[in-house]
Scaffold this motif. Sequence first.
Motif, PDB file in Angstrom:
ATOM      1  N   PRO A  20       0.782  -1.175   0.024  1.00 26.07           N
ATOM      2  CA  PRO A  20      -0.176  -0.019  -0.074  1.00 26.07           C
ATOM      3  C   PRO A  20       0.972   1.203   0.106  1.00 26.07           C
ATOM      4  CG  PRO A  20       0.063  -0.969   2.230  1.00 26.07           C
ATOM      5  CD  PRO A  20       0.930  -1.992   1.368  1.00 26.07           C
ATOM      6  N   SER A  22       0.144   5.801  -0.310  1.00 21.50           N
ATOM      7  CA  SER A  22      -0.876   6.775  -0.482  1.00 21.50           C
ATOM      8  C   SER A  22      -0.208   7.916  -1.410  1.00 21.50           C
ATOM      9  CB  SER A  22      -1.415   7.344   0.741  1.00 21.50           C
ATOM     10  OG  SER A  22      -0.517   8.077   1.464  1.00 21.50           O
ATOM     11  N   PRO A  27      -5.281  12.049   1.054  1.00 20.13           N
ATOM     12  CA  PRO A  27      -4.419  10.754   0.565  1.00 20.13           C
ATOM     13  C   PRO A  27      -5.244   9.844  -0.262  1.00 20.13           C
ATOM     14  CG  PRO A  27      -4.591  10.624   2.935  1.00 20.13           C
ATOM     15  CD  PRO A  27      -5.267  12.225   2.378  1.00 20.13           C
ATOM     16  N   GLN A  28      -5.051   9.331  -1.391  1.00 23.02           N
ATOM     17  CA  GLN A  28      -5.537   8.435  -2.074  1.00 23.02           C
ATOM     18  C   GLN A  28      -4.854   7.029  -1.932  1.00 23.02           C
ATOM     19  OE1 GLN A  28      -6.438   9.684  -6.441  1.00 23.02           O
ATOM     20  NE2 GLN A  28      -6.432  12.042  -5.644  1.00 23.02           N
ATOM     21  N   ASN A  29      -5.374   6.052  -1.556  1.00 24.19           N
ATOM     22  CA  ASN A  29      -4.709   5.027  -1.454  1.00 24.19           C
ATOM     23  C   ASN A  29      -4.756   4.008  -2.409  1.00 24.19           C
ATOM     24  OD1 ASN A  29      -4.317   5.697   1.474  1.00 24.19           O
ATOM     25  ND2 ASN A  29      -6.480   5.280   1.931  1.00 24.19           N
ATOM     26  N   TYR A  59      -5.813   6.583  -9.366  1.00 20.67           N
ATOM     27  CA  TYR A  59      -4.913   8.092  -8.948  1.00 20.67           C
ATOM     28  C   TYR A  59      -5.957   9.051  -9.697  1.00 20.67           C
ATOM     29  CZ  TYR A  59      -1.842  12.158  -8.692  1.00 20.67           C
ATOM     30  OH  TYR A  59      -1.409  13.158  -8.526  1.00 20.67           O
ATOM     31  N   SER A  64      -6.532  16.129  -5.848  1.00 22.58           N
ATOM     32  CA  SER A  64      -5.380  16.253  -4.919  1.00 22.58           C
ATOM     33  C   SER A  64      -5.017  17.701  -5.050  1.00 22.58           C
ATOM     34  CB  SER A  64      -4.490  15.192  -5.251  1.00 22.58           C
ATOM     35  OG  SER A  64      -3.375  15.834  -4.548  1.00 22.58           O
ATOM     36  N   THR A 100       7.124  10.153   3.843  1.00 20.02           N
ATOM     37  CA  THR A 100       6.617  11.028   2.870  1.00 20.02           C
ATOM     38  C   THR A 100       7.617  11.829   1.730  1.00 20.02           C
ATOM     39  OG1 THR A 100       4.610  11.131   4.151  1.00 20.02           O
ATOM     40  CG2 THR A 100       5.133  13.052   2.542  1.00 20.02           C
TER      41      THR A 100
END
Length: 330
Positions: A20, A22, A27-29, A59, A64, A100
């Motif tokens: 996983p 993001s 956040p898009q997982n 995505y 975003s 990140t």
Amino acid sequence: RQTGTVETDAEKHDVEYLTPISIGTPPQNLIVDFDTGSSDLWVFSTEMAAKDIKGQAVYDPNNSSTSEKLQGSTWQITYGDGSSSSGDVYLDTVTIGNLTVPNQAVEAATKVSDEFTDDANNDGLLGLGFSSINTVQPTPQNTFFDNIKNNLDAPLFTADLKHGAPGSYNFGYIDPAAYVGNISWTPVDSSQGFWSFTSPGYAVGTEAMRNHSISGIADTGTTLLLLPKSVVKAYYEEIQGAQYDSNQGGYVFPCSPTPPDFVFGVSDGIVTVPGDMVSYAPVDSANQDCFGGIQSDTGIGFSIFGDVALKTSFVVFDAGGLQLGWGAKN
Ligand SMILES: CN(C)c1ccc(C(=O)NN)cc1
């Protein structure tokens, strides 16, 4: 300085390991294939035709607040198995575990080949090869690891893939609880963009090691162990009933009895692929014959130490020392 860890799950028959990540704000997982054999971070996206998406998460850069289109940039990649994908590029925040990267190049797919469309659980690839082979044009982009490695306690990551069980990727540290004994280190030649090394020899079962150097890449994105034809032939000669099956496109043999182990050298150490990991998967519903996890590297130009080899060990990808470390799993 930081470190991070993320769990990776084996798909059926350990065909690939999905992890996983993001992307964006909020956040898009997505769940992607960490691939040390390539260097593009690309994902299924809202820019694709609906017919090419079959269950994958996508995505959406428009959803975003931190996405920024890399104007004029495109990418196109073709993998060793002939699969391919292409698209355009955004900079956005990417998080793996607690790590990140704020301006990571995220390659949004506009097109993917059927192999990806049909791989329902896989939302893209995260390249962990060297950035020199990133396919973005006109300006190649850095991998996630290259972008974060100077913030890590050490410029390395480890792959602890398991047989039919969740494994983990760690960033910035070597977990002493993950291995036993000493790690065998071998130098990496990154000139072709891969984690490439040379094994000094191999053995079949309990036989003596043969001095036959094998040059290949450590590739988490390739399922099998692809070796020189002569080595593969020598291995399958030891299995009653083993033969090359052109229908299956590889060596097939009776699933039982368990075939011999395959051992390859790593510098002063050895790595053993247990026989029960060489019987990769049954080719028929009666489970009589198994497709081999060891197959020929003919036509590639080098060998590929894929998941069948990597899941036997705790593997350190050390960009600082430009070396690979193979340790016995704890
Ligand atoms: C079709 N899929 C999921 C692929 C994933 C990874 C690769 C690959 O060669 N990685 N080094 C090829 C194909």
